[in-house]
Design a protein around this motif. Structure first.
Motif, PDB file in Angstrom:
ATOM      1  N   VAL A 294      28.981  13.982  55.214  1.00 29.87           N
ATOM      2  CA  VAL A 294      28.306  15.226  54.870  1.00 29.87           C
ATOM      3  C   VAL A 294      28.871  15.670  53.524  1.00 29.87           C
ATOM      4  O   VAL A 294      30.059  15.994  53.410  1.00 29.87           O
ATOM      5  N   TYR A 295      28.023  15.683  52.504  1.00 28.35           N
ATOM      6  CA  TYR A 295      28.466  16.034  51.153  1.00 28.35           C
ATOM      7  C   TYR A 295      28.362  17.552  50.985  1.00 28.35           C
ATOM      8  O   TYR A 295      27.449  18.076  50.353  1.00 28.35           O
ATOM      9  N   ALA A 296      29.344  18.256  51.559  1.00 34.90           N
ATOM     10  CA  ALA A 296      29.267  19.716  51.649  1.00 34.90           C
ATOM     11  C   ALA A 296      29.615  20.411  50.349  1.00 34.90           C
ATOM     12  O   ALA A 296      29.067  21.473  50.024  1.00 34.90           O
ATOM     13  N   LEU A 297      30.545  19.840  49.587  1.00 31.59           N
ATOM     14  CA  LEU A 297      31.004  20.465  48.339  1.00 31.59           C
ATOM     15  C   LEU A 297      31.256  19.356  47.337  1.00 31.59           C
ATOM     16  O   LEU A 297      32.002  18.410  47.611  1.00 31.59           O
ATOM     17  N   ASN A 298      30.643  19.495  46.147  1.00 29.05           N
ATOM     18  CA  ASN A 298      30.629  18.381  45.199  1.00 29.05           C
ATOM     19  C   ASN A 298      31.095  18.795  43.807  1.00 29.05           C
ATOM     20  O   ASN A 298      30.301  19.030  42.911  1.00 29.05           O
ATOM     21  N   GLY A 299      32.407  18.929  43.653  1.00 28.44           N
ATOM     22  CA  GLY A 299      32.964  19.135  42.314  1.00 28.44           C
ATOM     23  C   GLY A 299      32.857  20.545  41.782  1.00 28.44           C
ATOM     24  O   GLY A 299      32.462  20.733  40.634  1.00 28.44           O
ATOM     25  N   ALA A 300      33.242  21.546  42.562  1.00 34.48           N
ATOM     26  CA  ALA A 300      33.185  22.945  42.110  1.00 34.48           C
ATOM     27  C   ALA A 300      34.375  23.251  41.199  1.00 34.48           C
ATOM     28  O   ALA A 300      35.519  22.917  41.516  1.00 34.48           O
ATOM     29  N   SER A 301      34.093  23.912  40.076  1.00 32.92           N
ATOM     30  CA  SER A 301      35.138  24.318  39.128  1.00 32.92           C
ATOM     31  C   SER A 301      34.855  25.727  38.641  1.00 32.92           C
ATOM     32  O   SER A 301      33.728  26.038  38.238  1.00 32.92           O
ATOM     33  N   PHE A 302      35.876  26.586  38.680  1.00 34.13           N
ATOM     34  CA  PHE A 302      35.739  27.954  38.176  1.00 34.13           C
ATOM     35  C   PHE A 302      37.121  28.582  38.101  1.00 34.13           C
ATOM     36  O   PHE A 302      38.112  28.026  38.589  1.00 34.13           O
ATOM     37  N   SER A 303      37.200  29.760  37.492  1.00 27.69           N
ATOM     38  CA  SER A 303      38.449  30.518  37.410  1.00 27.69           C
ATOM     39  C   SER A 303      38.152  31.989  37.676  1.00 27.69           C
ATOM     40  O   SER A 303      37.000  32.430  37.593  1.00 27.69           O
ATOM     41  N   LEU A 304      39.204  32.743  37.981  1.00 27.99           N
ATOM     42  CA  LEU A 304      39.029  34.159  38.303  1.00 27.99           C
ATOM     43  C   LEU A 304      40.290  34.912  37.909  1.00 27.99           C
ATOM     44  O   LEU A 304      41.395  34.511  38.268  1.00 27.99           O
ATOM     45  N   SER A 305      40.099  36.013  37.181  1.00 33.14           N
ATOM     46  CA  SER A 305      41.223  36.837  36.736  1.00 33.14           C
ATOM     47  C   SER A 305      41.636  37.816  37.819  1.00 33.14           C
ATOM     48  O   SER A 305      40.842  38.189  38.684  1.00 33.14           O
ATOM     49  N   SER A 306      42.869  38.255  37.747  1.00 36.25           N
ATOM     50  CA  SER A 306      43.414  39.211  38.710  1.00 36.25           C
ATOM     51  C   SER A 306      42.653  40.530  38.648  1.00 36.25           C
ATOM     52  O   SER A 306      42.339  41.033  37.567  1.00 36.25           O
TER      53      SER A 306
END
Length: 321
Positions: free
Chosen positions: A27-39
């Motif tokens: 099951v290919y549920a998640l495929n290469g997620a990339s992100f960032s988030l500031s405090s």
């Protein structure tokens, strides 16, 4: 400085079968997620059921282990932590679950539920833990007599406030909100959302906010990620995604938001068919089977998430304008 950095996060679930119970599919549920988030900021994540939103949340908090990828929290590799080090780090990342009834132990009183995190992490004595629980009830707007009651004695909105109090017990830096208002009545949703916003301001919390409803996500988010079949297809600010959606799927989601008008919504985009199976995802662009603008290239080549402006990325061969 970014509080979190997620790099090429992948989660595939093996499917076993046959006489020898071997892996026969995934099951290919998640495929290469990339992100960032500031405090202190909120990142909204939207998409249909099966798009990978909850898998992303559960993998980040390590309810499920990732297949591959990297998650830096405060510049430390969260996925590399083990044992006591992992337990100590878990205090900084907590989660509010979708169903406020299923996520609470019906055999425990509210006092048991709210003092359990302190017992696990050996914080305070029995008297101090009771006081901690009272403080948490005050923060989320529940009376002190709630401590002796059980979850089934509360309404859905009150149960979710208990869930929020439990998530805040260990003074986390980031809270993952997995559709925290979708199981609540519409009249209660705004109350819970306003509570979350007030808590973020007073406690300097960082939110990863997951929802189906783009209108809800826009209300609470600084940036928004749109997911489809395990892929991030668009990423930008909350205001920009409404003003200038570049992916056909994002445009369809926005067109489905109800408007307070007696006139018929002639701009509604109706997508044909259902989201494909994550066991057998289509080749090329994952959205091409439902895209009204599909071309031959979309059937053959997977689009990459490209920056079309400094704060707007889209994974589409032919982005809209």
């Amino acid at each position: 400085m970014n509080l979190i950095e997620v790099k090429n996060l992948v989660k595939h679930y093996p499917i076993y079968g046959g006489v020898f119970f071997r892996e026969v599919a995934k099951v290919y549920a998640l495929n290469g997620a990339s992100f960032s988030l500031s405090s202190g900021k909120t990142l909204g994540i939207v998409g249909e059921s099966g798009s990978g939103k909850s898998t992303l949340a559960k993998t980040l908090i390590r309810i499920q282990e990732p297949t591959s990828g990297e998650f830096l929290f405060n510049e430390e590799d969260f996925f590399a932590k083990k044992g006591k080090d992992l337990q100590n780090s878990r205090k900084d990342i907590q989660m509010i679950f979708q169903d406020p009834y299923e996520s609470l132990d019906t055999r425990q009183t509210v006092l048991d539920i709210l003092t359990e995190p302190f017992e696990i992490h050996k914080i305070g004595d029995k008297k101090e833990r009771v006081q901690f629980a009272k403080n948490l009830l005050d923060i989320v707007g529940l009376p002190l007599n709630a401590l002796s009651r059980f979850p089934h004695e509360f309404s859905g909105g009150q149960r979710q406030r208990i869930g929020i109090a439990r998530a805040l017990a260990l003074n986390p830096k980031m809270v993952i909100c997995d559709e925290p208002v979708s199981a609540l009545d519409v009249s209660v949703q705004s109350q819970v959302l306003n509570l979350l916003l007030n808590l973020q301001e007073s406690l300097n919390l960082t939110y990863l906010f997951i929802a189906h409803d783009l209108a809800v996500v826009k209300h609470v988010s600084d940036e928004i990620i749109v997911m489809y079949l395990g892929y991030i297809v668009e990423k930008t600010s909350a205001n920009e995604i409404y003003a200038n959606p570049l992916h056909p799927y994002t445009q369809a989601l926005i067109s489905a938001i109800p408007e307070p008008s007696t006139k018929k919504n002639t701009n509604r985009i109706i997508l044909q068919g259902d989201i494909p199976s994550p066991i057998h995802p289509p080749p090329g662009c994952p959205f091409h089977t439902r895209c009204p603008y599909m071309r031959e290239k979309c059937k053959e080549e997977l689009p990459i998430l490209n920056d079309l402006s400094p704060n707007h990325s889209v994974a589409c061969h032919f982005p809209l304008s």
